[in-house]
Design a protein around this motif. Structure first.
Motif, PDB file in Angstrom:
ATOM      1  N   ALA A  83      74.877  25.999 119.352  1.00 46.76           N
ATOM      2  CA  ALA A  83      74.918  27.206 120.188  1.00 46.76           C
ATOM      3  C   ALA A  83      73.990  27.070 121.383  1.00 46.76           C
ATOM      4  O   ALA A  83      74.332  27.449 122.521  1.00 46.76           O
ATOM      5  CB  ALA A  83      74.551  28.423 119.346  1.00 46.76           C
ATOM      6  N   LEU A  84      72.802  26.514 121.140  1.00 48.56           N
ATOM      7  CA  LEU A  84      71.857  26.313 122.245  1.00 48.56           C
ATOM      8  C   LEU A  84      72.401  25.317 123.265  1.00 48.56           C
ATOM      9  O   LEU A  84      72.297  25.539 124.488  1.00 48.56           O
ATOM     10  CB  LEU A  84      70.511  25.840 121.675  1.00 48.56           C
ATOM     11  N   ASP A  85      72.966  24.216 122.763  1.00 55.02           N
ATOM     12  CA  ASP A  85      73.562  23.225 123.669  1.00 55.02           C
ATOM     13  C   ASP A  85      74.720  23.828 124.464  1.00 55.02           C
ATOM     14  O   ASP A  85      74.898  23.535 125.652  1.00 55.02           O
ATOM     15  CB  ASP A  85      74.059  22.023 122.871  1.00 55.02           C
ATOM     16  N   GLU A  86      75.487  24.712 123.820  1.00 57.03           N
ATOM     17  CA  GLU A  86      76.590  25.355 124.515  1.00 57.03           C
ATOM     18  C   GLU A  86      76.077  26.244 125.642  1.00 57.03           C
ATOM     19  O   GLU A  86      76.645  26.256 126.756  1.00 57.03           O
ATOM     20  CB  GLU A  86      77.404  26.176 123.516  1.00 57.03           C
ATOM     21  N   ALA A  87      74.996  26.963 125.367  1.00 53.98           N
ATOM     22  CA  ALA A  87      74.415  27.807 126.414  1.00 53.98           C
ATOM     23  C   ALA A  87      73.893  26.962 127.571  1.00 53.98           C
ATOM     24  O   ALA A  87      74.085  27.301 128.753  1.00 53.98           O
ATOM     25  CB  ALA A  87      73.282  28.657 125.828  1.00 53.98           C
ATOM     26  N   ASN A  88      73.224  25.845 127.227  1.00 49.01           N
ATOM     27  CA  ASN A  88      72.722  24.963 128.290  1.00 49.01           C
ATOM     28  C   ASN A  88      73.868  24.385 129.118  1.00 49.01           C
ATOM     29  O   ASN A  88      73.784  24.292 130.356  1.00 49.01           O
ATOM     30  CB  ASN A  88      71.897  23.834 127.669  1.00 49.01           C
ATOM     31  N   LEU A  89      74.941  23.993 128.454  1.00 48.94           N
ATOM     32  CA  LEU A  89      76.088  23.436 129.180  1.00 48.94           C
ATOM     33  C   LEU A  89      76.729  24.481 130.083  1.00 48.94           C
ATOM     34  O   LEU A  89      77.146  24.176 131.210  1.00 48.94           O
ATOM     35  CB  LEU A  89      77.120  22.891 128.186  1.00 48.94           C
ATOM     36  N   GLU A  90      76.824  25.722 129.593  1.00 50.00           N
ATOM     37  CA  GLU A  90      77.389  26.773 130.438  1.00 50.00           C
ATOM     38  C   GLU A  90      76.532  27.017 131.666  1.00 50.00           C
ATOM     39  O   GLU A  90      77.035  27.223 132.786  1.00 50.00           O
ATOM     40  CB  GLU A  90      77.535  28.054 129.625  1.00 50.00           C
ATOM     41  N   ALA A  91      75.187  26.967 131.478  1.00 54.32           N
ATOM     42  CA  ALA A  91      74.296  27.140 132.627  1.00 54.32           C
ATOM     43  C   ALA A  91      74.470  26.002 133.628  1.00 54.32           C
ATOM     44  O   ALA A  91      74.503  26.216 134.853  1.00 54.32           O
ATOM     45  CB  ALA A  91      72.844  27.209 132.147  1.00 54.32           C
ATOM     46  N   LYS A 149      72.825  24.785 109.066  1.00 55.43           N
ATOM     47  CA  LYS A 149      72.524  25.961 109.894  1.00 55.43           C
ATOM     48  C   LYS A 149      71.761  25.573 111.153  1.00 55.43           C
ATOM     49  O   LYS A 149      72.025  26.088 112.251  1.00 55.43           O
ATOM     50  CB  LYS A 149      71.721  26.979 109.084  1.00 55.43           C
ATOM     51  N   ASP A 150      70.780  24.668 110.965  1.00 57.74           N
ATOM     52  CA  ASP A 150      70.011  24.216 112.137  1.00 57.74           C
ATOM     53  C   ASP A 150      70.926  23.535 113.151  1.00 57.74           C
ATOM     54  O   ASP A 150      70.791  23.731 114.377  1.00 57.74           O
ATOM     55  CB  ASP A 150      68.903  23.262 111.696  1.00 57.74           C
ATOM     56  N   MET A 151      71.861  22.739 112.650  1.00 53.54           N
ATOM     57  CA  MET A 151      72.796  22.068 113.557  1.00 53.54           C
ATOM     58  C   MET A 151      73.672  23.084 114.289  1.00 53.54           C
ATOM     59  O   MET A 151      73.947  22.940 115.489  1.00 53.54           O
ATOM     60  CB  MET A 151      73.670  21.094 112.770  1.00 53.54           C
TER      61      MET A 151
END
Length: 356
Positions: free
Chosen positions: A200-208, A193-195
């Protein structure tokens, strides 16, 4: 057998073994092409066998086709000989087709055109089955080696297994082990779950970051368009200097052509003067030889007289002859010097004396 098989397969011409007593490459190539079309109607083997290179290419193409599609190895040398030895190679392909026809229930060879495409092998599925069989064989070999090693340890493991089976099962210990296993599974689930959250967090950062890069790209493109539309301040001076350079280059070309032309004229003039000098030197040597011959002739003619008066007269004549020879020599040398480039300075008035 070959002729009967070809007749059974539906070959349109009648073949006898007498056709192969002498090399007959045209017949062999025609039979090979018909067999290939019979085996695979959509094959693209060229049938041009006019030159030696075309024949070699045709034989290689047919042999490669039969090796890859039907797994039939043909001897290319015997096929190229196109005699009785080639029949043995043709018999390999013919026997396969004849056997396939017999396995289908002895259908007649003369099939209608719409059903001719049915008589072919599904080679794609056969190759896939062959690959699968090879993979299974390799897996069986590896699993057999592992099984052999495990069976070798069966003597040691048998005692431990018997001891474990004979030991009474304690509920508390089993419950403890199950709890430990459940906790380890729960930990693994939490890590997963943590992964997922991190993904999801990495995906948001990449989109930004992608949005930021897109904005930078748009700004760079606008700046590029602005720079391309603005005329630099030095372009006027650059165009002016470029025109001056073109004029200087044209002047340079004109001077270079003139210089080359003058050098060629100078070379021709020097060559002409050299030829004139050599001609004058040759004439000088010729005149010197003639003068020497005249002196020797005069000396010989002057030595034949005996009296003193005649000797004095001869001496006088000799002196006059020597004087004339000297004058001729001086005139000739002056003429030659003038021709080779020397300058003669003087007047056109004569001297006081006749000799001068």
């Amino acid at each position: 057998d070959f002729t009967e098989m070809m007749r059974a397969l539906g070959y349109p011409r009648i073949i006898s073994m007498e056709n192969f007593h002498t090399p007959n490459f045209m017949l062999v190539s025609e039979v090979l092409l018909w067999l290939v079309k019979r085996y695979e109607p959509h094959s693209d083997i060229p049938g041009d066998v006019e030159t030696e290179q075309d024949r070699v290419f045709f034989i290689k193409a047919v042999a490669q086709f039969m090796a890859t599609k039907a797994h039939i190895k043909l001897n290319t040398k015997r096929l190229y000989q196109a005699d009785g030895h080639a029949v043995k190679e043709l018999l390999k392909v013919t026997s396969v087709l004849y056997g396939a026809m017999n396995s289908q229930g002895g259908q007649p060879a003369h099939l209608p055109e719409e059903d001719s495409t049915r008589f072919k092998f599904d080679l794609g599925s056969k190759i896939a089955d062959l690959k699968a069989a090879r993979q299974l064989a390799s897996e069986i070999t590896s699993k057999g080696a592992v099984l052999y090693d495990l069976l070798g340890k069966e003597v040691e493991l048998r005692e431990a297994r018997t001891e474990s089976i004979a030991r009474p099962l304690e509920i508390n210990e089993a419950e403890k082990v199950m709890k430990i296993a459940i906790n380890s599974v729960l930990e693994e689930v939490q890590k997963t779950k943590d992964m997922l959250n991190n993904v999801a967090l990495d995906e948001a950062n990449l989109e930004a970051k992608i949005e930021k890069r897109k904005l930078e790209l748009e700004r760079s493109q606008k700046r590029l368009q602005t720079l391309q539309s603005v005329r630099p301040a030095f372009m006027d001076e650059y165009e002016k200097i470029e025109k001056q350079l073109e004029k200087q280059y044209s002047t340079y070309l004109e001077k270079f052509r003139n210089l080359t032309y003058l050098e060629q004229l100078l070379h021709d003039q020097q060559q002409t003067e050299q030829e004139m000098f050599e001609e004058a030197a040759g004439m000088l040597r010729l005149i010197q030889n003639r003068l020497k011959e005249e002196e020797q002739h005069l000396l010989k003619s002057g030595g034949n007289d005996d009296s003193d008066i005649e000797v004095q007269e001869d001496e006088g004549s000799d002196s006059e002859g020597d004087l004339q020879i000297t004058r001729r020599r001086i005139g000739t040398e002056a003429l030659l010097q003038g021709r080779v480039g020397a300058r003669i300075v003087g007047s056109v008035q004569g001297g006081d004396m006749e000799e001068d």
